[in-house]
Design a protein around this motif. Structure first.
Motif, PDB file in Angstrom:
ATOM      1  N   SER B  54      36.598  39.966  41.658  1.00 52.33           N
ATOM      2  CA  SER B  54      37.753  40.540  40.961  1.00 52.33           C
ATOM      3  C   SER B  54      37.496  40.592  39.459  1.00 52.33           C
ATOM      4  N   TYR B  55      36.906  39.512  38.931  1.00 49.97           N
ATOM      5  CA  TYR B  55      36.551  39.502  37.510  1.00 49.97           C
ATOM      6  C   TYR B  55      35.608  40.646  37.195  1.00 49.97           C
ATOM      7  N   SER B  56      34.624  40.849  38.077  1.00 45.66           N
ATOM      8  CA  SER B  56      33.627  41.874  37.800  1.00 45.66           C
ATOM      9  C   SER B  56      34.264  43.262  37.892  1.00 45.66           C
ATOM     10  N   PHE B  57      35.245  43.420  38.795  1.00 46.31           N
ATOM     11  CA  PHE B  57      36.015  44.671  38.872  1.00 46.31           C
ATOM     12  C   PHE B  57      36.739  44.919  37.550  1.00 46.31           C
ATOM     13  N   TYR B  58      37.340  43.854  37.022  1.00 50.96           N
ATOM     14  CA  TYR B  58      38.041  43.936  35.743  1.00 50.96           C
ATOM     15  C   TYR B  58      37.084  44.350  34.624  1.00 50.96           C
ATOM     16  N   TYR B  59      35.880  43.754  34.609  1.00 47.37           N
ATOM     17  CA  TYR B  59      34.907  44.106  33.573  1.00 47.37           C
ATOM     18  C   TYR B  59      34.392  45.529  33.755  1.00 47.37           C
ATOM     19  N   ALA B  60      34.285  45.979  35.023  1.00 47.21           N
ATOM     20  CA  ALA B  60      33.854  47.364  35.261  1.00 47.21           C
ATOM     21  C   ALA B  60      34.864  48.324  34.652  1.00 47.21           C
ATOM     22  N   LEU B  61      36.154  48.022  34.860  1.00 45.43           N
ATOM     23  CA  LEU B  61      37.191  48.878  34.274  1.00 45.43           C
ATOM     24  C   LEU B  61      37.121  48.841  32.752  1.00 45.43           C
ATOM     25  N   ARG B  62      36.957  47.635  32.206  1.00 44.83           N
ATOM     26  CA  ARG B  62      36.852  47.521  30.743  1.00 44.83           C
ATOM     27  C   ARG B  62      35.676  48.339  30.230  1.00 44.83           C
ATOM     28  N   TYR B  63      34.537  48.254  30.962  1.00 46.85           N
ATOM     29  CA  TYR B  63      33.359  49.007  30.533  1.00 46.85           C
ATOM     30  C   TYR B  63      33.647  50.504  30.540  1.00 46.85           C
ATOM     31  N   LEU B  64      34.261  50.967  31.622  1.00 48.53           N
ATOM     32  CA  LEU B  64      34.512  52.401  31.735  1.00 48.53           C
ATOM     33  C   LEU B  64      35.457  52.890  30.638  1.00 48.53           C
ATOM     34  N   ARG B  65      36.349  52.026  30.196  1.00 49.46           N
ATOM     35  CA  ARG B  65      37.279  52.429  29.131  1.00 49.46           C
ATOM     36  C   ARG B  65      36.622  52.406  27.754  1.00 49.46           C
ATOM     37  N   LEU B 127      21.173  49.080  43.583  1.00 46.55           N
ATOM     38  CA  LEU B 127      21.479  50.296  42.823  1.00 46.55           C
ATOM     39  C   LEU B 127      21.115  50.111  41.351  1.00 46.55           C
ATOM     40  N   ARG B 128      21.494  48.975  40.803  1.00 49.43           N
ATOM     41  CA  ARG B 128      21.185  48.696  39.392  1.00 49.43           C
ATOM     42  C   ARG B 128      19.686  48.649  39.151  1.00 49.43           C
ATOM     43  N   ILE B 140      27.025  54.150  36.191  1.00 50.43           N
ATOM     44  CA  ILE B 140      27.022  54.347  37.653  1.00 50.43           C
ATOM     45  C   ILE B 140      27.407  53.064  38.369  1.00 50.43           C
ATOM     46  N   SER B 141      26.882  51.928  37.905  1.00 53.80           N
ATOM     47  CA  SER B 141      27.182  50.692  38.621  1.00 53.80           C
ATOM     48  C   SER B 141      28.633  50.271  38.420  1.00 53.80           C
ATOM     49  N   ALA B 142      29.222  50.619  37.263  1.00 51.77           N
ATOM     50  CA  ALA B 142      30.638  50.294  37.070  1.00 51.77           C
ATOM     51  C   ALA B 142      31.502  51.104  38.024  1.00 51.77           C
ATOM     52  N   VAL B 143      31.168  52.389  38.193  1.00 56.27           N
ATOM     53  CA  VAL B 143      31.935  53.219  39.128  1.00 56.27           C
ATOM     54  C   VAL B 143      31.764  52.691  40.550  1.00 56.27           C
ATOM     55  N   TYR B 144      30.509  52.362  40.899  1.00 57.70           N
ATOM     56  CA  TYR B 144      30.247  51.819  42.233  1.00 57.70           C
ATOM     57  C   TYR B 144      31.042  50.538  42.447  1.00 57.70           C
ATOM     58  N   ASN B 145      31.091  49.712  41.409  1.00 55.45           N
ATOM     59  CA  ASN B 145      31.796  48.430  41.479  1.00 55.45           C
ATOM     60  C   ASN B 145      33.275  48.632  41.818  1.00 55.45           C
ATOM     61  N   PHE B 147      34.604  51.130  43.441  1.00 54.49           N
ATOM     62  CA  PHE B 147      34.730  51.513  44.848  1.00 54.49           C
ATOM     63  C   PHE B 147      34.456  50.325  45.767  1.00 54.49           C
ATOM     64  N   ALA B 148      33.484  49.504  45.393  1.00 52.99           N
ATOM     65  CA  ALA B 148      33.158  48.339  46.215  1.00 52.99           C
ATOM     66  C   ALA B 148      34.355  47.402  46.309  1.00 52.99           C
ATOM     67  N   PHE B 149      35.032  47.214  45.184  1.00 49.18           N
ATOM     68  CA  PHE B 149      36.201  46.332  45.185  1.00 49.18           C
ATOM     69  C   PHE B 149      37.321  46.926  46.034  1.00 49.18           C
ATOM     70  N   ALA B 150      37.486  48.246  45.919  1.00 46.77           N
ATOM     71  CA  ALA B 150      38.520  48.909  46.708  1.00 46.77           C
ATOM     72  C   ALA B 150      38.222  48.808  48.202  1.00 46.77           C
ATOM     73  N   LEU B 151      36.934  48.672  48.564  1.00 44.47           N
ATOM     74  CA  LEU B 151      36.560  48.504  49.965  1.00 44.47           C
ATOM     75  C   LEU B 151      36.718  47.056  50.416  1.00 44.47           C
ATOM     76  N   MET B 152      36.472  46.124  49.481  1.00 43.49           N
ATOM     77  CA  MET B 152      36.506  44.705  49.846  1.00 43.49           C
ATOM     78  C   MET B 152      37.902  44.288  50.298  1.00 43.49           C
ATOM     79  N   ILE B 153      38.932  44.824  49.633  1.00 42.77           N
ATOM     80  CA  ILE B 153      40.302  44.408  49.948  1.00 42.77           C
ATOM     81  C   ILE B 153      40.659  44.672  51.417  1.00 42.77           C
ATOM     82  N   PRO B 154      40.529  45.915  51.906  1.00 48.05           N
ATOM     83  CA  PRO B 154      40.839  46.101  53.333  1.00 48.05           C
ATOM     84  C   PRO B 154      39.874  45.350  54.249  1.00 48.05           C
ATOM     85  N   LEU B 155      38.599  45.234  53.846  1.00 47.67           N
ATOM     86  CA  LEU B 155      37.626  44.564  54.713  1.00 47.67           C
ATOM     87  C   LEU B 155      37.982  43.097  54.922  1.00 47.67           C
TER      88      LEU B 155
END
Lengths: 70, 221
Positions: B54-65, B127-128, B140-145, B147-155
């Motif tokens: 979750s932290y890494s998802f947060y950092y991915a969003l921060r990076y993309l912004r 990928l990295r 690319i890895s931030a975007v992948y991250n 999507f990965a987080f969005a997949l982890m929740i239902p999984l």
């Protein structure tokens, strides 16, 4: 005499129930607890944990030092 | 070791988890017997993994912004530490399953889902590794991250609960009172979760601090 007879009768009647109750309990590490061997396991794990923490603290200090230098 | 009160808290909580977790009373249950104590060690591994991802998802969003490389470095460090905890969770789970369910791998829905989740995040690392250009890799890895987080929740939280499983509380909500986590076990379980969380964050921040130093050094040339 009569009292003793009555008591032993009650005991004989109850004994199978008591035994049954004990058989019904799930098996746990009671032996290890009674002879104190569980504490050996606790000691070993505590040692490993202390080692790992000491390593982490040392690493943390080293990194802090590097951060201050740069 | 500045601002390190939480590291001290982590050490205290984990020491309590190890000593109290082995010695304090637990309910007597068939099949599980003493292995129920694994709850203090196996389950928090997964919780810590989820926290770090979750932290890494947060950092991915921060990076993309912001496009700041620092967030990219922090994000990948969180995932590296999270993967360590996921491997530990998987191995401890298989060891526990061997002695209670009869075999280490029984295609349990939760086992399968967490294996999938691990594969998704291992793919992130691969990928990295495959992209040379730093900016491109980070983006690319931030975007992948994300999507990965969005997949982890239902999984992890949805799919295993919709089917029958060997894990407790499935086909329903395993949280809080749904299964027999008695009060004695709560006294160890909650501190244990917090302690392992803090340890995970500690390891991840060490890793990210090293990576940040490296980044600085590379940029100074």
């Amino acid at each position: 005499m009569r009292k003793a007879y009555l008591l032993s009768l009650i005991f004989i009647l109850l004994a199978p129930m008591l035994l049954h109750a004990q058989e019904n309990q799930a098996e746990m590490a009671d032996t290890m607890r009674s002879n104190g061997k569980i504490y050996v396991v606790v000691l070993v794990l505590a040692t490993i944990f202390a080692g790992i923490i000491a390593y982490l603290v040392r690493l943390d200090r080293k990194i802090t030092k590097l951060e201050k230098e740069s | 070791m500045r601002r390190s009160w939480w590291k001290v808290l982590c050490i205290i909580l984990l020491a309590y988890t190890i000593i109290g977790g082995l010695l304090l009373p637990v309910p007597r249950q068939f099949i599980l017997n003493e292995t129920v104590r694994n709850l203090y060690y196996h389950v928090p591994m997964w919780f810590t993994m989820i926290l770090l991802f979750s932290y890494s998802f947060y950092y991915a969003l921060r990076y993309l912004r912001t496009g700041n490389m620092e967030y990219d470095v922090k994000g990948v460090s969180m995932i590296n530490a999270g993967l360590l905890f996921s491997v530990l969770g998987m191995v401890t789970g298989m060891e526990w399953a061997k002695y209670t369910w009869g075999e280490p791998w029984s295609n349990d829905p939760k086992q399968l889902a967490s294996a999938l989740c691990m594969l998704i995040y291992f793919a992130y690392i691969i990928l990295r590794g495959g992209i040379k250009d730093e900016e491109k890799r980070a983006k690319i890895s931030a975007v992948y991250n994300v999507f990965a987080f969005a997949l982890m929740i239902p999984l992890l939280f949805v799919l295993p609960r919709m089917v029958d499983s060997l894990h407790p509380g499935n086909g329903g909500n395993p949280g809080f009172n749904a299964y027999d986590l008695d009060n004695n076990m709560r006294k160890v379980f909650y501190p244990a979760v917090l302690g392992w969380y803090l340890l995970g964050v500690w390891i991840a921040t060490l890793q990210s601090r090293i990576n940040l130093l490296q980044l600085k050094k590379e940029n100074s040339f």
